[in-house]
Scaffold this active site. Structure first.
Site, PDB file in Angstrom:
ATOM      1  N   PHE B 113      -4.336 -16.471   2.550  1.00  0.00           N
ATOM      2  CA  PHE B 113      -2.940 -16.272   2.164  1.00  0.00           C
ATOM      3  C   PHE B 113      -2.130 -17.485   2.640  1.00  0.00           C
ATOM      4  O   PHE B 113      -2.288 -17.931   3.779  1.00  0.00           O
ATOM      5  CB  PHE B 113      -2.398 -14.986   2.768  1.00  0.00           C
ATOM      6  CG  PHE B 113      -1.061 -14.614   2.201  1.00  0.00           C
ATOM      7  CD1 PHE B 113      -0.952 -14.227   0.868  1.00  0.00           C
ATOM      8  CD2 PHE B 113       0.083 -14.684   2.979  1.00  0.00           C
ATOM      9  CE1 PHE B 113       0.290 -13.905   0.326  1.00  0.00           C
ATOM     10  CE2 PHE B 113       1.323 -14.364   2.438  1.00  0.00           C
ATOM     11  CZ  PHE B 113       1.422 -13.974   1.117  1.00  0.00           C
ATOM     12  N   ASP B 184      -8.031 -12.468   9.248  1.00  0.00           N
ATOM     13  CA  ASP B 184      -6.820 -11.802   8.750  1.00  0.00           C
ATOM     14  C   ASP B 184      -7.280 -10.617   7.906  1.00  0.00           C
ATOM     15  O   ASP B 184      -7.960 -10.805   6.888  1.00  0.00           O
ATOM     16  CB  ASP B 184      -5.990 -12.794   7.927  1.00  0.00           C
ATOM     17  CG  ASP B 184      -4.715 -12.155   7.376  1.00  0.00           C
ATOM     18  OD1 ASP B 184      -4.651 -10.915   7.274  1.00  0.00           O
ATOM     19  OD2 ASP B 184      -3.794 -12.911   7.021  1.00  0.00           O
ATOM     20  N   TYR B 209       1.976  -2.624   6.116  1.00  0.00           N
ATOM     21  CA  TYR B 209       2.838  -2.165   5.008  1.00  0.00           C
ATOM     22  C   TYR B 209       2.091  -2.080   3.689  1.00  0.00           C
ATOM     23  O   TYR B 209       2.649  -1.608   2.707  1.00  0.00           O
ATOM     24  CB  TYR B 209       4.081  -3.059   4.851  1.00  0.00           C
ATOM     25  CG  TYR B 209       3.834  -4.540   4.755  1.00  0.00           C
ATOM     26  CD1 TYR B 209       3.367  -5.122   3.588  1.00  0.00           C
ATOM     27  CD2 TYR B 209       4.084  -5.374   5.849  1.00  0.00           C
ATOM     28  CE1 TYR B 209       3.141  -6.485   3.510  1.00  0.00           C
ATOM     29  CE2 TYR B 209       3.859  -6.737   5.786  1.00  0.00           C
ATOM     30  CZ  TYR B 209       3.391  -7.284   4.615  1.00  0.00           C
ATOM     31  OH  TYR B 209       3.169  -8.632   4.538  1.00  0.00           O
ATOM     32  N   LYS B 210       0.835  -2.531   3.676  1.00  0.00           N
ATOM     33  CA  LYS B 210       0.036  -2.455   2.451  1.00  0.00           C
ATOM     34  C   LYS B 210      -0.712  -1.123   2.423  1.00  0.00           C
ATOM     35  O   LYS B 210      -0.100  -0.074   2.255  1.00  0.00           O
ATOM     36  CB  LYS B 210      -0.912  -3.656   2.395  1.00  0.00           C
ATOM     37  CG  LYS B 210      -0.187  -4.998   2.286  1.00  0.00           C
ATOM     38  CD  LYS B 210      -1.197  -6.144   2.277  1.00  0.00           C
ATOM     39  CE  LYS B 210      -0.513  -7.496   2.212  1.00  0.00           C
ATOM     40  NZ  LYS B 210       0.155  -7.737   0.918  1.00  0.00           N
ATOM     41  N   ARG B 356      -3.134  -7.978 -11.114  1.00  0.00           N
ATOM     42  CA  ARG B 356      -3.795  -7.414  -9.939  1.00  0.00           C
ATOM     43  C   ARG B 356      -3.498  -5.926  -9.823  1.00  0.00           C
ATOM     44  O   ARG B 356      -2.332  -5.527  -9.924  1.00  0.00           O
ATOM     45  CB  ARG B 356      -3.243  -8.173  -8.722  1.00  0.00           C
ATOM     46  CG  ARG B 356      -3.807  -7.771  -7.402  1.00  0.00           C
ATOM     47  CD  ARG B 356      -3.245  -8.650  -6.301  1.00  0.00           C
ATOM     48  NE  ARG B 356      -1.996  -8.109  -5.771  1.00  0.00           N
ATOM     49  CZ  ARG B 356      -1.446  -8.480  -4.605  1.00  0.00           C
ATOM     50  NH1 ARG B 356      -2.028  -9.426  -3.878  1.00  0.00           N
ATOM     51  NH2 ARG B 356      -0.327  -7.946  -4.200  1.00  0.00           N
TER      52      ARG B 356
END
Lengths: 397, 397
Positions: B113, B184, B209-210, B356
């Site tokens: 990321f 990560d 938060y995902k 996605r």
């Protein structure tokens, strides 16, 4: 707004409590629960990922930055919210030393909040370039400003005594030796009017969970003077400080201005709570607030000194040299504060012997001050602090 | 818990929406609003400053750390919550390079990321000690592990394609050349079972938060292997990582273990939302979740490939090499995703051409997958994406 009877009605305070700890954690505005619930249920629950745009989450850190910025005299567009105060101290200090490549001294005082000093120690260790953190007594700061000093880093209001640094004078003095200054306004924002732009401060940081009433864990803020921001290369270069976060480039390019001091995803629920608090603050006249704070503080000092000979004023007597808190020395201060809290007069204790009382005109009035004085006098006069339970407890907050 | 019909009932989802974006921002658990309201009204409103102890706010980051830690196979007492993922990446990477004083290469891949890469760039610039960030293709990571490499820093699941790195193999390979590894787990935690302890990962970070459904701006986590934690000198040395935060010493001494990776005041309202989400996660069997995720993903791929010849699978076809998302290439992917969203099938778009879809068995079932496939097929077959409104909009999230 200068009518502080009206603002008092905007806060929830536990029945019967005189809360003189708004300088540690401000109380709950009555509208906050509904604002946070709206954020949770309507914004997150219904808008889901589109909340970043449709509920304005992405713009909140700068939009709220302008509202907080007004309270400290910042130019619009030069304050951003996010992270914690310790992180913002690190960002400001890293940017500040970067402006001064030929100097190696960071000057601060022993009245600074320890976390600021710890963050400076960590930065110095990371940089590993011979930086020295020089810690002097608060009254010796000006005398230690030499041309070795890269950065003067100060918290304006001492968290123990309430002693207030003269922002304009020390900023000018720092600039006089070619140094830059980082002001920590943790106990300033919402406590007294300051003018970071007018006195040409270079960097300022602060928190919003104290006087600003944004709740436990509320985000911090950072101000960078317009003349510096374009030259700041953020040390904590996160994607939301990138010029184009959603381009997902592999190289960091800092955002156009104060946006570059953003790091990661902002704490949206905490931002909603801050928003609710700022609806009150948007209306507050800081000069009127300061006048009310001084009047209440003077009344409190006069009352306590008249009734509690065992307590010695730890704060400056001159209100012009004091923030919005009043502190007293007492050797059994921890126990005495426990006894006061048990009687619904809530201040706090700071080692070794400081009883600290925050004076917050938005929700504390003269009657509260008088009642607090009466309770403190009762505790002191009756030695009500002298019980095993109060004497043995360790201070944890 | 392996009954995902039961977990689906625990989430609020907007009427009629198939939400395939839980890998970007998870939906709202039905109990969260009440938990957050309790935190605001009862904990903050009534307990005020005493909430730090009486409501457990101070212990939340480590208490929640153990609950999140179970999902990634961490030893109890070695995960702490706080800050943002970018900050936690910085902390892990700074600690990791510190363990390797004689090496100067940080190896990562172009599927990482971008914020991780930006934070590494910022750290390297601060350190100014000749560190090199070497970015290779994901499939070339193992071949580029040499004895120059100090730290291998990888995101396990590619945020665009869902390509999954083999944690055990790459951790062993990094150790084989004497390097340390930072994982990560942003798209791993709550998506598939991993075992950071079992594969001897050195550091791991992630967000909540995902897949973990803790809400917008929820705190991040960091794991430090037990063998390293006592030797880590935190670069971001904030007061809540101090051995004795409330002693207010002027010198930093790191906390006993993972506590030293705390920095400033934790975001209490966000922690309450995470707590509510973890009540669900505490019951989830990660092996069963993975099996359900693969079954749904295979069903989705089969359905889309049977009906949408214009879409090309961007994710690995082998489920063992894929996280919990399925992505397709389509040159007008942004417009097509807008058309799907307008028809209540919500995924997202990543430049240049990735559509996605997050596969989240806690609240997505086979019927949802089938309906999503039907809508996507309708959009593609009818060229419903080919409207000026969809084609002209810029991608912003």
């Amino acid at each position: 707004m200068t009518d502080f009877a009206a603002t008092k009605a905007l806060f929830h305070l536990p029945e019967g409590m005189i809360y003189l700890d708004g300088n540690s954690l401000g109380p709950l505005p009555k509208t906050t629960a509904a604002r946070v619930a709206q954020c949770v249920t309507d914004e997150w629950g219904e808008k889901l990922i589109t909340g970043w745009n449709k509920a304005g989450w992405m713009a909140q850190p700068t939009a709220l930055g302008d509202r907080v910025g007004r309270l400290i005299g910042a130019e619009p567009g030069h304050v951003v919210l996010g992270d914690t105060l310790s992180i913002k101290v690190y960002q400001a200090l890293a940017a500040a030393v970067d402006l001064m490549p030929d100097r190696r001294v960071i000057l601060t005082d022993s009245g600074n909040f320890p976390s600021d000093i710890y963050m400076a120690e960590g930065l110095i260790k990371s940089l590993d370039r011979g930086f020295e953190l020089r810690v002097v007594a608060p009254e010796d700061v000006a005398a230690n400003l030499t041309d070795e000093v890269a950065v003067l880093m100060l918290t304006q209001v001492d968290y123990r005594t309430g002693r207030l640094h003269d922002m304009a004078a020390l900023t000018a003095a720092a600039h006089g030796v070619g140094a830059v200054i980082v002001w920590d306004l943790a106990h300033t924002a919402g406590a007294l009017p300051v003018d970071v732009a007018g006195c040409q401060a270079d960097f300022a940081v602060g928190c919003t969970y104290k006087y600003l009433n944004a709740g436990p864990g509320a985000p911090a803020f950072i101000y960078v003077a317009p003349r510096h921001v374009a030259g700041c290369q953020p040390a904590l270069s996160g994607w939301l400080g990138h010029e184009a976060p959603f381009a997902f480039d592999l190289d960091y390019r800092p955002g156009p201005a104060i946006e570059r001091m953003r790091v990661g995803t902002p704490p949206v629920l905490q931002m909603a709570a801050l928003d609710a608090a700022m609806v009150i603050w948007d209306q507050v006249n800081m000069q009127a607030l300061r006048a009310a704070s001084i009047a209440l503080s003077e009344r409190f000092i006069k009352g306590v000194e008249a009734t509690c000979p065992m307590l010695t004023l730890a704060s400056p007597r001159d209100p012009a040299q004091r923030g919005s808190q009043v502190s007293f020395h007492f050797e059994n201060g921890y126990a005495a504060m426990q006894a006061c809290i048990a009687r619904d007069v809530v201040g706090d204790f700071r080692a070794p012997d400081i009883m600290r009382f925050g004076i917050t005109p938005l929700f504390i009035d003269a009657a509260d001050i008088d009642r607090a004085v009466a309770v403190i006098a009762e505790v002191m006069d009756g030695r009500l602090w002298d019980t095993p339970a109060y004497m043995q407890k360790a201070a944890v907050t």
